[in-house]
Scaffold this motif. Structure first.
Motif, PDB file in Angstrom:
ATOM      1  N   VAL A 178       0.816  -1.213   0.000  1.00  0.00           N
ATOM      2  CA  VAL A 178       0.000   0.000   0.000  1.00  0.00           C
ATOM      3  C   VAL A 178       0.852   1.266   0.000  1.00  0.00           C
ATOM      4  CG1 VAL A 178      -0.223   0.087   2.531  1.00  0.00           C
ATOM      5  CG2 VAL A 178      -1.986   1.124   1.084  1.00  0.00           C
ATOM      6  N   ALA A 179       1.988   1.236   0.700  1.00  0.00           N
ATOM      7  CA  ALA A 179       2.826   2.436   0.767  1.00  0.00           C
ATOM      8  C   ALA A 179       3.498   2.748  -0.564  1.00  0.00           C
ATOM      9  CB  ALA A 179       3.886   2.281   1.858  1.00  0.00           C
ATOM     10  N   THR A 180       3.592   1.758  -1.453  1.00  0.00           N
ATOM     11  CA  THR A 180       4.250   1.975  -2.744  1.00  0.00           C
ATOM     12  C   THR A 180       3.249   2.211  -3.873  1.00  0.00           C
ATOM     13  OG1 THR A 180       4.266  -0.401  -3.270  1.00  0.00           O
ATOM     14  CG2 THR A 180       6.129   0.470  -2.012  1.00  0.00           C
ATOM     15  N   MET A 181       1.962   2.256  -3.549  1.00  0.00           N
ATOM     16  CA  MET A 181       0.943   2.453  -4.580  1.00  0.00           C
ATOM     17  C   MET A 181       0.824   3.946  -4.891  1.00  0.00           C
ATOM     18  SD  MET A 181      -0.352  -0.594  -5.359  1.00  0.00           S
ATOM     19  CE  MET A 181      -2.073  -0.581  -5.796  1.00  0.00           C
ATOM     20  N   LEU A 182       1.828   4.494  -5.531  1.00  0.00           N
ATOM     21  CA  LEU A 182       1.858   5.924  -5.805  1.00  0.00           C
ATOM     22  C   LEU A 182       0.699   6.384  -6.690  1.00  0.00           C
ATOM     23  CD1 LEU A 182       5.703   6.478  -6.248  1.00  0.00           C
ATOM     24  CD2 LEU A 182       4.296   6.691  -4.196  1.00  0.00           C
ATOM     25  N   PRO A 183       0.307   5.626  -7.721  1.00  0.00           N
ATOM     26  CA  PRO A 183      -0.865   6.062  -8.496  1.00  0.00           C
ATOM     27  C   PRO A 183      -2.124   6.173  -7.635  1.00  0.00           C
ATOM     28  CG  PRO A 183       0.375   4.411  -9.713  1.00  0.00           C
ATOM     29  CD  PRO A 183       0.950   4.447  -8.335  1.00  0.00           C
ATOM     30  N   TYR A 184      -2.298   5.263  -6.691  1.00  0.00           N
ATOM     31  CA  TYR A 184      -3.472   5.316  -5.819  1.00  0.00           C
ATOM     32  C   TYR A 184      -3.444   6.565  -4.951  1.00  0.00           C
ATOM     33  CZ  TYR A 184      -7.131   3.594  -2.664  1.00  0.00           C
ATOM     34  OH  TYR A 184      -8.290   3.451  -1.936  1.00  0.00           O
ATOM     35  N   LEU A 185      -2.280   6.863  -4.404  1.00  0.00           N
ATOM     36  CA  LEU A 185      -2.152   8.066  -3.593  1.00  0.00           C
ATOM     37  C   LEU A 185      -2.402   9.313  -4.432  1.00  0.00           C
ATOM     38  CD1 LEU A 185       0.983   7.101  -1.452  1.00  0.00           C
ATOM     39  CD2 LEU A 185      -1.436   6.911  -0.836  1.00  0.00           C
ATOM     40  N   ALA A 186      -1.918   9.315  -5.678  1.00  0.00           N
ATOM     41  CA  ALA A 186      -2.183  10.444  -6.571  1.00  0.00           C
ATOM     42  C   ALA A 186      -3.675  10.569  -6.865  1.00  0.00           C
ATOM     43  CB  ALA A 186      -1.396  10.277  -7.867  1.00  0.00           C
ATOM     44  N   ALA A 187      -4.337   9.425  -7.079  1.00  0.00           N
ATOM     45  CA  ALA A 187      -5.774   9.439  -7.346  1.00  0.00           C
ATOM     46  C   ALA A 187      -6.545   9.966  -6.145  1.00  0.00           C
ATOM     47  CB  ALA A 187      -6.245   8.035  -7.709  1.00  0.00           C
ATOM     48  N   LEU A 188      -6.147   9.571  -4.952  1.00  0.00           N
ATOM     49  CA  LEU A 188      -6.812  10.076  -3.755  1.00  0.00           C
ATOM     50  C   LEU A 188      -6.626  11.583  -3.632  1.00  0.00           C
ATOM     51  CD1 LEU A 188      -5.902   7.291  -1.164  1.00  0.00           C
ATOM     52  CD2 LEU A 188      -8.103   7.665  -2.295  1.00  0.00           C
ATOM     53  N   GLY A 189      -5.449  12.060  -4.038  1.00  0.00           N
ATOM     54  CA  GLY A 189      -5.231  13.508  -4.023  1.00  0.00           C
ATOM     55  C   GLY A 189      -6.164  14.225  -4.984  1.00  0.00           C
ATOM     56  N   LEU A 190      -6.347  13.649  -6.169  1.00  0.00           N
ATOM     57  CA  LEU A 190      -7.264  14.246  -7.142  1.00  0.00           C
ATOM     58  C   LEU A 190      -8.707  14.226  -6.643  1.00  0.00           C
ATOM     59  CD1 LEU A 190      -5.940  12.852 -10.559  1.00  0.00           C
ATOM     60  CD2 LEU A 190      -5.842  15.214  -9.744  1.00  0.00           C
ATOM     61  N   ILE A 191      -9.111  13.093  -6.082  1.00  0.00           N
ATOM     62  CA  ILE A 191     -10.485  12.988  -5.586  1.00  0.00           C
ATOM     63  C   ILE A 191     -10.717  13.953  -4.435  1.00  0.00           C
ATOM     64  CG2 ILE A 191     -12.143  11.453  -4.455  1.00  0.00           C
ATOM     65  CD1 ILE A 191     -10.885   9.134  -6.027  1.00  0.00           C
ATOM     66  N   GLY A 192      -9.703  14.070  -3.563  1.00  0.00           N
ATOM     67  CA  GLY A 192      -9.856  14.941  -2.408  1.00  0.00           C
ATOM     68  C   GLY A 192      -9.886  16.418  -2.753  1.00  0.00           C
ATOM     69  N   THR A 193      -9.111  16.822  -3.770  1.00  0.00           N
ATOM     70  CA  THR A 193      -9.008  18.244  -4.098  1.00  0.00           C
ATOM     71  C   THR A 193      -9.929  18.681  -5.226  1.00  0.00           C
ATOM     72  OG1 THR A 193      -7.162  17.783  -5.609  1.00  0.00           O
ATOM     73  CG2 THR A 193      -6.612  18.334  -3.317  1.00  0.00           C
ATOM     74  N   GLN A 194     -10.230  17.771  -6.156  1.00  0.00           N
ATOM     75  CA  GLN A 194     -11.018  18.164  -7.324  1.00  0.00           C
ATOM     76  C   GLN A 194     -12.240  17.292  -7.534  1.00  0.00           C
ATOM     77  OE1 GLN A 194      -8.476  18.823 -10.784  1.00  0.00           O
ATOM     78  NE2 GLN A 194      -6.704  19.037  -9.437  1.00  0.00           N
ATOM     79  N   GLY A 195     -12.498  16.404  -6.594  1.00  0.00           N
ATOM     80  CA  GLY A 195     -13.652  15.528  -6.700  1.00  0.00           C
ATOM     81  C   GLY A 195     -14.939  16.216  -6.308  1.00  0.00           C
ATOM     82  N   PRO A 196     -16.041  15.457  -6.258  1.00  0.00           N
ATOM     83  CA  PRO A 196     -17.349  16.064  -5.999  1.00  0.00           C
ATOM     84  C   PRO A 196     -17.629  16.367  -4.537  1.00  0.00           C
ATOM     85  CG  PRO A 196     -17.578  13.693  -6.320  1.00  0.00           C
ATOM     86  CD  PRO A 196     -16.132  14.017  -6.559  1.00  0.00           C
ATOM     87  N   GLY A 197     -16.763  15.949  -3.640  1.00  0.00           N
ATOM     88  CA  GLY A 197     -17.030  16.145  -2.218  1.00  0.00           C
ATOM     89  C   GLY A 197     -17.853  15.010  -1.644  1.00  0.00           C
ATOM     90  N   TRP A 198     -17.941  14.982  -0.300  1.00  0.00           N
ATOM     91  CA  TRP A 198     -18.655  13.903   0.372  1.00  0.00           C
ATOM     92  C   TRP A 198     -20.147  14.085   0.212  1.00  0.00           C
ATOM     93  CZ3 TRP A 198     -16.329   9.676   2.097  1.00  0.00           C
ATOM     94  CH2 TRP A 198     -14.947   9.740   2.327  1.00  0.00           C
ATOM     95  N   PRO A 199     -20.880  12.944   0.120  1.00  0.00           N
ATOM     96  CA  PRO A 199     -20.426  11.543   0.186  1.00  0.00           C
ATOM     97  C   PRO A 199     -20.050  10.960  -1.172  1.00  0.00           C
ATOM     98  CG  PRO A 199     -22.799  11.592   0.219  1.00  0.00           C
ATOM     99  CD  PRO A 199     -22.363  13.032   0.167  1.00  0.00           C
ATOM    100  N   ALA A 200     -20.205  11.752  -2.239  1.00  0.00           N
ATOM    101  CA  ALA A 200     -19.935  11.218  -3.579  1.00  0.00           C
ATOM    102  C   ALA A 200     -18.485  10.801  -3.741  1.00  0.00           C
ATOM    103  CB  ALA A 200     -20.307  12.256  -4.632  1.00  0.00           C
ATOM    104  N   SER A 201     -17.551  11.481  -3.051  1.00  0.00           N
ATOM    105  CA  SER A 201     -16.132  11.118  -3.168  1.00  0.00           C
ATOM    106  C   SER A 201     -15.884   9.694  -2.706  1.00  0.00           C
ATOM    107  CB  SER A 201     -15.272  12.092  -2.353  1.00  0.00           C
ATOM    108  OG  SER A 201     -15.244  13.368  -2.956  1.00  0.00           O
ATOM    109  N   GLY A 202     -16.646   9.240  -1.705  1.00  0.00           N
ATOM    110  CA  GLY A 202     -16.514   7.857  -1.253  1.00  0.00           C
ATOM    111  C   GLY A 202     -16.897   6.872  -2.343  1.00  0.00           C
ATOM    112  N   LEU A 203     -17.938   7.206  -3.103  1.00  0.00           N
ATOM    113  CA  LEU A 203     -18.331   6.344  -4.223  1.00  0.00           C
ATOM    114  C   LEU A 203     -17.270   6.341  -5.309  1.00  0.00           C
ATOM    115  CD1 LEU A 203     -22.120   7.277  -4.490  1.00  0.00           C
ATOM    116  CD2 LEU A 203     -21.089   5.284  -3.371  1.00  0.00           C
ATOM    117  N   TRP A 204     -16.605   7.462  -5.504  1.00  0.00           N
ATOM    118  CA  TRP A 204     -15.522   7.519  -6.493  1.00  0.00           C
ATOM    119  C   TRP A 204     -14.382   6.593  -6.092  1.00  0.00           C
ATOM    120  CZ3 TRP A 204     -14.200  12.235  -9.856  1.00  0.00           C
ATOM    121  CH2 TRP A 204     -15.378  12.779 -10.395  1.00  0.00           C
TER     122      TRP A 204
END
Length: 273
Positions: free
Chosen positions: A181-207
């Protein structure tokens, strides 16, 4: 261009997340282990494969949700921690240790006895199995081939028998997730995108859940191919299984050595770069 500084919306944001998820789908836990499980001879129980894939997808979903819920505090803490000198020194030691361990997994020249046996077959009688291991030396039960055989039998038992333990597959999935999990850099990048540019809660959880489903999509496709087109894929998978069995130690040593080198190089670059 910095991925997080770019404004991605709509289709562009979804496309970026899909690409990152497909990159994550090639990891050890989301592809290599499923392929190894699918190499099991005989009929594959789809429910067992879905249990494994659902377990690893669920693990990553829980990790992602936890990171998003505490994103700011966690990000600041990780940034501060990873920049300290003692952390970088510890990272360097881990990298060097992994690199050294790779040589222990398969020492330099470790295959010479096998080559000697192969060469001796042409001009001399083969050495009996009981004479090949001196007193006090490794027995047949401790050879890599024997260990690989045990793993194969375990795989066939948990994946192809009625009495196989589903909990073993779930634990395997969670263990693989914890390791990588600590080496999953694409996943961490995706979480950054969802957190900063996603739809917000609770829709971000579905993303996050959708992202994890895309992560296991290639393994699901391979599972479907193994079930519905077994004759087409069984022989290639069998050959790959044999190759991995013969070269298990070498493959593991290379992977561990490469990971150790990259970890150590990153630490050296930040310590003295």
């Amino acid at each position: 261009m910095d991925l997080f500084s770019a404004e991605l919306t709509g289709t562009a944001l979804v496309g970026a997340l899909v690409v990152l998820a497909l990159i994550d789908s090639t990891s050890f836990g989301t592809l290599l282990i499923p392929v190894w499980l699918l190499m099991s001879p005989g009929r594959v129980r789809v429910g067992r494969m879905l249990l494994y894939l659902g377990s690893i997808a669920g693990f990553y979903a829980l990790v992602g949700l936890a990171i998003l819920l505490g994103a700011n505090a966690l990000s600041d803490a990780l940034t501060t921690l990873s920049g300290t000198r003692w952390f970088l020194i510890a990272q360097l030691l881990v990298g060097v240790g992994l690199f050294a361990w790779s040589f222990k997994l398969e020492p330099v020249g470790g295959r010479k006895p096998a080559a000697a046996v192969a060469g001796g077959a042409a001009g001399s009688a083969p050495v009996p199995a009981d004479a090949a291991s001196p007193a006090g030396g490794p027995t047949a039960d401790t050879t890599p081939a024997t260990r690989a055989g045990r793993l194969s039998r375990w795989r066939e038992r948990v994946l192809g028998s009625e009495s196989g333990s589903g909990s073993a597959l779930a634990l395997l999935a969670v263990g693989a997730g914890l390791v990588e999990v600590a080496t999953m850099l694409p996943y961490l990048a995706a979480l950054g995108l969802i957190g900063t540019q996603g739809p917000g809660w609770p829709a971000s959880g579905l993303w996050v859940l959708g992202y994890c489903m895309v992560m296991i999509a290639p393994a699901l496709v391979l599972t479907a191919a193994r079930v519905f087109a077994a004759r087409l894929v069984e022989r290639p998978l069998g050959r790959l299984d044999g190759w991995l069995t013969r070269n298990a130690a070498s493959t593991t040593a290379w992977v561990v050595g490469i990971v150790g080198f990259l970890v150590a190089r990153d630490a050296i670059g930040r310590l003295w770069g």
